[in-house]
Structure formats: C-alpha cells, structure tokens
Design an enzyme around this catalytic site. Sequence first.
Site, PDB file in Angstrom:
ATOM      1  CG  ASP A   1      61.247  20.277  27.998  1.00 45.33           C
ATOM      2  OD1 ASP A   1      60.961  21.213  27.334  1.00 45.33           O
ATOM      3  OD2 ASP A   1      61.073  19.042  27.911  1.00 45.33           O
TER       4      ASP A   1
ATOM      5  CB  THR B   1      60.141  19.407  23.931  1.00 43.01           C
ATOM      6  OG1 THR B   1      60.572  20.318  24.595  1.00 43.01           O
ATOM      7  CG2 THR B   1      59.524  18.083  24.900  1.00 43.01           C
TER       8      THR B   1
END
Length: 307
Positions: free
Chosen positions: A50, A121
Amino acid sequence: MASPALLMRVVASAFSVAEKAATIVRNVMSAGDLGIVEKAGPNDLQTKADRLVQMSICASLARKFPKVTIIGEEDLPTDDVTEDLIEDGHCEEILKKPCPAQYTGIKEEELVIWVDPLDGTKEYTEGLLDHVTVLIGIAYGGKAIAGVINQPYYNYEAGANAVLGRTIWGVLGMGAFGFQLTEAPAGKHIVVTTRSHSSALVNECITALNPDQVIRVGGAGNKIIQLIEGKASAYVFASPGCKKWDTCAPEAILHAVGGKITDIRGNSFQYNKEVKHMNSAGVLATLRNYDYYASRIPNTVKESLVP
C-alpha cells in the site's frame, strides 16, 4: 497532428503507472515481508505494498501533471520517493484514441485523481490474491469521468504460461477496455457484497432483495469487475466504510459501459477535492436493471444510512 487532449494523456499515463504498481504489489508479496500495520483495527490494514504503490502512483502522476489534485488513501510523506518508484511511461494505444468532445478543454487544475493503491488489502494479506486491485480514478466537475483498474494477480491460478495481471480502463463517452463486457444471466439475481465488513444491516438489505445467490468478495474494484464480467447482477453494501478512492475508478468504468452506481439511497457520488472521503450511505451498483434493485431496498435500511 494535434497533440492529445490532457485527459487522454492522464489516462495513458495512469495506465502505465498502474502496471508499475502491479509489479510493486507482486514484488512485495514474493519477497515475503508484507510489513502489515493495523490502521483503525484488524479489518483496516496497511502493508508495505500500500505504502510503496501510493508513493509510486502519486509521485509519478504529480511529476507529469503538477497542477492536478491527487488524493490517496494512505497518509504518507511525499518527499522521500526514490527514483526507482517513478514511472514516466504511457500507453501509446490510449493516446491514439480521440478524446470525447466534452472533455477536450479540461485543464490540469480542474482534475482530481483518487488513488487506492491496494484495494482489498485484507484479502492480499490472506492470500486471496485475485480480490486485489489498484485503483486510479479521474474526476472532473465532481464526477468520475475516467478510471484505471489493475488486477495484479489476474490469471494467477491459470498456470505458468498465463500472462499475470491485467489493466482495465475506461472514459465516459468512449467506453471501457481490457475485458470482455458480459451481462449476468437473465432472470438471475446474483448479489455481490462485502467479505470482511459485514453487519446486520448489510445482511438485512441483501435478504430483502431475495437473491438467487450471494457472492462475498473483497475490494470495491473487484466487485465492479464481477458486474461488468457478468458474474453478479448487483453490488449491494448497506454500510458506511467505502471511500471515494474505492469508488471513483470503478464508477467511471461502470458508467462508461452503461451501468449505474449510487449510494443505497440513490444519490450519486461527488468527487470534487473538498468532498468528505467516506461514502457513508453505502453502495448500490448494477450493470443493468438498477431500478429493480433500487426499488427493493427497504426504507428501514435507507433511514439507517445518512449520507
């Protein structure tokens, strides 16, 4: 030959930037150290992927288009981006396409780019790799008008000879590319919804729709792909939790092929830079037959969700 319109240059660059992002996502995974940090709790995670991907996307686009507003999911410093994270290429094929007339006069400072560096995620950390997408949405006048969705692990179960990953892109008034547009089976009501953010309200809403099947997957980008590839007929999420960077790119692609996305109450999303980030009244999206689903959302559900 006139130089390509700004919008087409931004989309062409975002395409290459998203492909670079996918490489970073795969490299972090194969190196084995995900560097997981909990943000708001165990269902709100951030990984090294990320962080690196957002730095790569934001810095690469900001370098080429310095006056564009870029809003990313992660709170990160922008000054320590190393040169190896910069992607300065673009997709030549996109530049060759004519820009829709209504967007030819756009100036840099009128664009807002919403970035979700790694949508899904939690699924990424659990090895559900086909749920993961990289989202770059482009907004003008508060509306999502273009988007890029990269799936870094598309085809990852298709064997060693399959090409890993794909990039889907679209522009309103032009269409969407990189996938095969397919409608869900006629007469079947297949609802796709959240995998890791369920609640009583989410389930109450789905039950009211009386679906033939419910698919639970991670990632907003992934859910919109289920719609445009005909695996689901509606994406229903009666809960706050989705943010503007989750919906901007998927919205542009869905709208480019004639679909519709709103909150649960039927309001369209706004993407100007001052807007609040949370889509607090949930999500309702379809490729076709939006009204069928919208008309069946219970009022009790709508009243529980305040925009």
